[in-house]
Scaffold this motif. Structure first.
Motif, short mmCIF file in Angstrom:
data_model
loop_
_atom_site.label_atom_id
_atom_site.label_comp_id
_atom_site.label_asym_id
_atom_site.label_seq_id
_atom_site.Cartn_x
_atom_site.Cartn_y
_atom_site.Cartn_z
N GLU A 1 0.81 -1.21 0.00
CA GLU A 1 0.00 0.00 0.00
C GLU A 1 0.85 1.27 0.00
O GLU A 1 0.54 2.24 -0.70
CB GLU A 1 -0.93 0.00 1.21
CG GLU A 1 -1.92 1.15 1.22
CD GLU A 1 -2.92 1.01 2.34
OE1 GLU A 1 -3.70 1.98 2.53
OE2 GLU A 1 -2.94 -0.02 3.02
N ILE A 2 1.96 1.28 0.75
CA ILE A 2 2.79 2.49 0.81
C ILE A 2 3.86 2.52 -0.28
O ILE A 2 4.58 3.51 -0.42
CB ILE A 2 3.46 2.62 2.19
CG1 ILE A 2 4.45 1.48 2.43
CG2 ILE A 2 2.41 2.68 3.28
CD1 ILE A 2 5.18 1.58 3.76
N GLY A 3 3.97 1.44 -1.06
CA GLY A 3 4.86 1.45 -2.20
C GLY A 3 6.25 0.91 -1.97
O GLY A 3 7.09 0.95 -2.87
N THR A 4 6.55 0.38 -0.78
CA THR A 4 7.88 -0.21 -0.55
C THR A 4 8.00 -1.59 -1.17
O THR A 4 9.10 -2.10 -1.36
CB THR A 4 8.18 -0.29 0.96
OG1 THR A 4 7.13 -1.03 1.60
CG2 THR A 4 8.26 1.11 1.56
N GLU A 5 6.87 -2.21 -1.46
CA GLU A 5 6.86 -3.46 -2.23
C GLU A 5 6.37 -3.14 -3.64
O GLU A 5 5.22 -2.73 -3.82
CB GLU A 5 5.94 -4.49 -1.58
CG GLU A 5 6.54 -5.22 -0.42
CD GLU A 5 7.54 -6.31 -0.82
OE1 GLU A 5 7.78 -6.48 -2.02
OE2 GLU A 5 8.08 -6.96 0.08
N ARG A 6 7.26 -3.28 -4.62
CA ARG A 6 6.90 -3.01 -6.01
C ARG A 6 7.10 -4.28 -6.83
O ARG A 6 7.99 -5.08 -6.54
CB ARG A 6 7.75 -1.88 -6.59
CG ARG A 6 7.55 -0.54 -5.88
CD ARG A 6 8.46 0.53 -6.45
NE ARG A 6 8.27 1.80 -5.79
CZ ARG A 6 7.36 2.72 -6.15
NH1 ARG A 6 6.58 2.46 -7.20
NH2 ARG A 6 7.24 3.85 -5.49
N PHE A 7 6.29 -4.40 -7.86
CA PHE A 7 6.32 -5.63 -8.66
C PHE A 7 6.69 -5.31 -10.10
O PHE A 7 6.24 -4.31 -10.68
CB PHE A 7 4.96 -6.33 -8.63
CG PHE A 7 4.60 -6.86 -7.27
CD1 PHE A 7 5.02 -8.11 -6.88
CD2 PHE A 7 3.85 -6.10 -6.39
CE1 PHE A 7 4.70 -8.60 -5.62
CE2 PHE A 7 3.52 -6.57 -5.15
CZ PHE A 7 3.95 -7.84 -4.77
N ALA A 8 7.54 -6.18 -10.67
CA ALA A 8 7.89 -6.12 -12.08
C ALA A 8 7.47 -7.43 -12.73
O ALA A 8 7.13 -8.41 -12.04
CB ALA A 8 9.39 -5.89 -12.26
N LYS A 9 7.49 -7.46 -14.03
CA LYS A 9 7.08 -8.66 -14.77
C LYS A 9 7.91 -9.86 -14.34
O LYS A 9 9.13 -9.78 -14.21
CB LYS A 9 7.21 -8.43 -16.27
CG LYS A 9 6.68 -9.59 -17.11
CD LYS A 9 6.78 -9.28 -18.59
CE LYS A 9 6.24 -10.43 -19.43
NZ LYS A 9 6.34 -10.14 -20.89
N ASN A 10 7.23 -10.99 -14.11
CA ASN A 10 7.85 -12.27 -13.75
C ASN A 10 8.41 -12.30 -12.33
O ASN A 10 9.11 -13.24 -11.96
CB ASN A 10 8.95 -12.67 -14.74
CG ASN A 10 8.40 -12.94 -16.12
OD1 ASN A 10 7.27 -13.44 -16.26
ND2 ASN A 10 9.15 -12.61 -17.15
N ASP A 11 8.13 -11.28 -11.50
CA ASP A 11 8.49 -11.37 -10.08
C ASP A 11 7.72 -12.52 -9.44
O ASP A 11 6.61 -12.88 -9.87
CB ASP A 11 8.15 -10.07 -9.36
CG ASP A 11 9.23 -9.02 -9.55
OD1 ASP A 11 10.13 -9.25 -10.38
OD2 ASP A 11 9.17 -7.98 -8.87
N MET A 12 8.31 -13.10 -8.42
CA MET A 12 7.68 -14.22 -7.73
C MET A 12 7.74 -14.00 -6.22
O MET A 12 8.57 -13.24 -5.72
CB MET A 12 8.37 -15.54 -8.10
CG MET A 12 8.14 -15.94 -9.55
SD MET A 12 9.08 -17.40 -10.03
CE MET A 12 10.73 -16.70 -10.15
N LEU A 13 6.85 -14.70 -5.51
CA LEU A 13 6.80 -14.63 -4.05
C LEU A 13 6.92 -16.04 -3.47
O LEU A 13 6.24 -16.97 -3.93
CB LEU A 13 5.48 -14.01 -3.58
CG LEU A 13 5.17 -12.58 -4.02
CD1 LEU A 13 3.77 -12.19 -3.59
CD2 LEU A 13 6.20 -11.61 -3.48
#
Length: 301
Positions: A244-256
C-alpha cells in the motif's frame, strides 16, 4: 413389459380439455426422469440405469404414465431364464414407490429442521422435528430427500403447479400409493442450502507468480504456480501495508515465496478449494541470470 409405472396427474383449468402446454410439461417430465435415475443411483437398485418412457394419456385431467423399465433387453431375457425377473420387477417397483413416498415426505417436512431420526421397525423410521412434530416414513424415501440433486428434480417436477399456469395440483402415484401436491405446498419443495463437508486443510511453502494484483482491501490476488492459476486472499498484514505504501513493487515475472494454506471442502457439484497466503517469506525478482561462469571456481563478486 415395463417394470414399474409412475403416474403423474396434473389437474386444473389449463388441462380441463386434456391438453397441456409443452413448455410446462417437457421440463417436468425431464425432472421426473432425472429423479428416477438419481433414486436408482442412491438406492443402489440392481441392474442398469432405467429408462423412463411416456405412455399415452387418458382424457379428463392431464395424466402421464411413465414407464420405468430396464433398458438392457438381453439382461431381461437372461434374468427370465434364470428366474430372477420377478426380483428385478420388485426392485424397480419399490424404487417408484419410494419416489412417491419422498414427494409426500418433502410436502410434510416443509424444510423444517430434523432433531433426530429413530428406527421403529424394519423398513420404517420416525423423524422428530425441532418443533415437536413427528413424521413416519421409509428410510429409502428419507435417503432420497436428503440428496441435493434429487431434490432439484422434485422441485422442477412440481413447477407447472400454480394459478398463473392454470394447474391446480399434481398427483404422483404408483400401485396403491399416491401423493397430492397443490400450490400451497410449493414452498416445501424449495431446495434448502447444501451442507459443506470439510475434506482437507494443509499449509505448504510454495513459490507463486502474481498475475493480477488487487490493491483494494479484501480483494483476492490471482497467482500461477507454474502449472495452474488460481485466486487467493492474503492475510500477511505487514506485506499488504508495504504494498500500500509502495515499498513493495512488482515487475514482470516477479515471484513470491509464501506459506499457502489450502482448505478443501465437498460441496454440491464437486470439490471446492479456498487458498490463503498466510505469510509472504520472500520477494524474488523476475530477472533471470545467465550461466556465464565456469564451474572451476567461484564467480566474481
Amino acid at each position: 413389459m415395463p417394470d414399474a409405472v409412475l403416474t403423474l396427474q396434473y389437474e386444473g383449468q389449463a388441462v380441463d380439455a386434456g391438453r397441456m402446454d409443452v413448455r410446462q410439461l417437457a421440463p417436468a417430465l425431464i425432472a421426473a426422469a432425472d429423479a428416477v435415475r438419481q433414486a436408482h443411483l442412491l438406492l443402489q437398485v440392481p441392474g442398469p440405469t432405467p429408462q423412463v418412457e411416456v405412455r399415452a394419456t387418458r382424457p379428463g385431467s392431464f395424466i402421464v404414465d411413465l414407464l420405468v423399465a430396464d433398458p438392457n433387453i438381453a439382461r431381461q431375457v437372461m434374468d427370465l431364464l434364470i428366474s430372477k425377473q420377478a426380483t428385478a420387477v420388485v426392485d424397480l417397483g419399490s424404487l417408484v414407490g419410494y419416489l412417491v413416498g419422498s414427494v409426500g415426505l418433502v410436502r410434510r417436512l416443509r424444510n423444517r429442521k430434523i432433531a433426530r431420526a429413530e428406527r421403529i421397525e424394519p423398513g420404517r423410521i420416525v423423524l422428530h422435528l425441532e418443533d415437536g412434530i413427528t413424521i413416519e416414513t421409509e428410510p429409502e424415501s428419507f435417503q432420497l430427500v436428503l440428496d441435493a440433486t434429487y431434490r432439484r428434480s422434485l422441485h422442477d417436477l412440481v413447477q407447472p403447479i400454480g394459478t398463473e399456469q392454470g394447474i391446480a395440483q399434481l398427483t404422483a402415484s404408483a400401485d396403491d400409493a399416491a401423493e397430492v401436491v397443490s400450490e400451497a405446498d410449493l414452498p416445501a419443495f424449495e431446495v434448502p442450502p447444501t451442507v459443506e463437508e470439510e475434506l482437507a486443510d494443509s499449509t505448504a511453502v510454495v513459490v507463486l507468480r502474481p498475475i493480477n494484483v488487487a490493491f483494494a482491501e479484501g480483494n483476492k490476488w490471482r497467482f500461477s504456480d507454474g502449472e495452474n492459476t488460481f485466486w487467493a486472499s492474503i492475510e500477511d498484514r505487514k506485506f499488504l501495508d508495504a504494498v500500500e505504501i509502495g515499498t513493495e513493487r512488482f515487475a514482470k515475472n516477479d515471484m513470491l515465496r509464501v506459506r499457502l494454506r489450502t482448505h478443501q471442502t465437498r460441496v454440491e457439484g464437486g470439490l471446492r478449494a479456498e487458498r490463503t497466503v498466510t505469510e509472504v517469506l520472500d520477494h524474488l525478482p523476475g530477472a533471470v541470470q545467465l550461466d556465464l561462469f565456469s564451474n572451476l571456481g567461484d564467480p566474481p563478486q
